[in-house]
Write a protein that holds these residues in place. Structure first.
Motif, mmCIF file in Angstrom:
data_model
loop_
_atom_site.group_PDB
_atom_site.id
_atom_site.type_symbol
_atom_site.label_atom_id
_atom_site.label_comp_id
_atom_site.label_asym_id
_atom_site.label_seq_id
_atom_site.Cartn_x
_atom_site.Cartn_y
_atom_site.Cartn_z
ATOM 1 N N TYR A 110 0.798 -1.291 0.108
ATOM 2 C CA TYR A 110 -0.090 0.124 -0.131
ATOM 3 C C TYR A 110 0.894 1.222 0.096
ATOM 4 N N GLN A 116 0.779 4.450 -2.933
ATOM 5 C CA GLN A 116 0.748 5.655 -2.651
ATOM 6 C C GLN A 116 2.045 6.314 -3.286
ATOM 7 N N CYS A 172 -4.797 -2.032 -14.051
ATOM 8 C CA CYS A 172 -4.134 -2.814 -13.125
ATOM 9 C C CYS A 172 -3.751 -4.419 -13.552
ATOM 10 N N GLN A 188 -5.655 -7.606 -2.902
ATOM 11 C CA GLN A 188 -5.194 -6.416 -2.395
ATOM 12 C C GLN A 188 -4.481 -5.263 -2.991
ATOM 13 N N PHE A 190 -6.943 -3.774 -5.478
ATOM 14 C CA PHE A 190 -8.120 -3.123 -4.648
ATOM 15 C C PHE A 190 -7.504 -1.492 -4.381
ATOM 16 N N PHE A 191 -6.509 -1.726 -3.693
ATOM 17 C CA PHE A 191 -5.721 -0.466 -3.249
ATOM 18 C C PHE A 191 -5.266 0.422 -4.319
ATOM 19 N N GLN A 217 -8.231 2.239 -5.498
ATOM 20 C CA GLN A 217 -8.683 3.299 -4.538
ATOM 21 C C GLN A 217 -8.118 4.398 -4.602
ATOM 22 N N GLU A 218 -6.607 4.293 -4.705
ATOM 23 C CA GLU A 218 -5.670 5.365 -4.643
ATOM 24 C C GLU A 218 -5.882 6.303 -5.948
ATOM 25 N N ARG A 227 -9.222 8.204 -5.902
ATOM 26 C CA ARG A 227 -9.088 9.325 -5.075
ATOM 27 C C ARG A 227 -8.525 10.594 -5.900
#
Length: 238
Positions: free
Chosen positions: A51, A55, A73, A100, A103-104, A107-108, A111
């Motif tokens: 994660y 970022q 992805c 995982q 998914f993240f 999400q990032e 956002r």
């Protein structure tokens, strides 16, 4: 100018996707866990099951000229193994990256696009094994089926901010990895109704379609690119 992140872009399908996006005039951040495989103007090596690295990757993409418009992805791990002998360590590495990490990353990226107030498009690389049973791929197929459901479910969250999300499920495809198998081309030509496995451009064309405005009213879908294999689903001999 649009900026896209493509993970698993060092070789194979991911590399071809990155090349096609660049040829279409976009900026691409190419990611791979193996830095020696990366070449291009914008690269960032690292493990997208982390994660913290996700970022960093998205923050780097936001420093480039242009607008972050989405991601592919594509990074994933394939683990073969009998259900009866499959190990917890193999399962952990599979879930960490395929589930995982995907998914993240979504999400990032979502956002960042939402904050910028721009529309976007995200594509997930799935697999025909997420649609049909395949010997020794129960765990892997489970993760790909989960990604197909994730894509469908995220329509709820992403549509209000004008971010589309879709998946592409490749079947047998000729890549650097599969070309090492001397029998791969012959075997999958026999098993595929159209008479041959896909090449990486067959997959990248589908991915780039979903990223483009040509699919501006398509979201939550999974497109199977397999030469018809899932219609009859014959397993390979080995």
């Amino acid at each position: 100018m649009k900026v896209y992140i493509v993970t698993g872009a060092g070789q194979g399908i991911g590399h071809q996707i990155a090349l096609q996006l660049m040829a279409e005039g976009h900026l691409v951040v190419m990611n791979d866990i193996d830095s020696t495989l990366l070449s291009g103007p914008y690269t960032k090596a690292g493990d997208v099951s982390s994660y913290e690295f996700i970022q960093e990757l998205v923050a780097y993409a936001q420093t480039l000229p242009g607008d972050l418009a989405g991601c592919v992805c594509n990074a994933g791990v394939t683990t073969f193994g009998s259900f009866w002998d499959y190990s917890p360590s193999s399962m952990k590495s599979l879930l960490d990256l395929n589930i995982q990490g995907t998914f993240f990353l979504i999400q990032e990226v979502a956002r960042a696009i939402r904050i910028a107030g721009n529309p976007g498009s995200i594509v997930v690389t799935s697999s025909v094994t997420g649609h049909q049973a395949h010997p020794d791929l129960a765990a892997y197929g489970m993760t790909k089926a989960a990604l197909n459901q994730l894509v469908q479910n995220l329509v709820i969250d992403l549509s209000p901010v004008q971010i589309r999300i879709n998946a592409v499920s490749p079947g047998a495809t000729m890549t650097e990895r599969t070309e090492k198998d001397a029998n791969y081309l012959q075997e999958w030509s026999r098993l595929t109704p159209l008479g041959k496995p896909a090449d990486v451009q067959d997959i990248s064309e589908a991915v780039c379609f979903f990223l483009s405005d040509k699919s501006k009213h398509i979201t939550g879908q999974t497109l199977i690119v397999d030469g018809g294999w899932t219609s009859i689903s014959p397993p390979p001999k080995a």
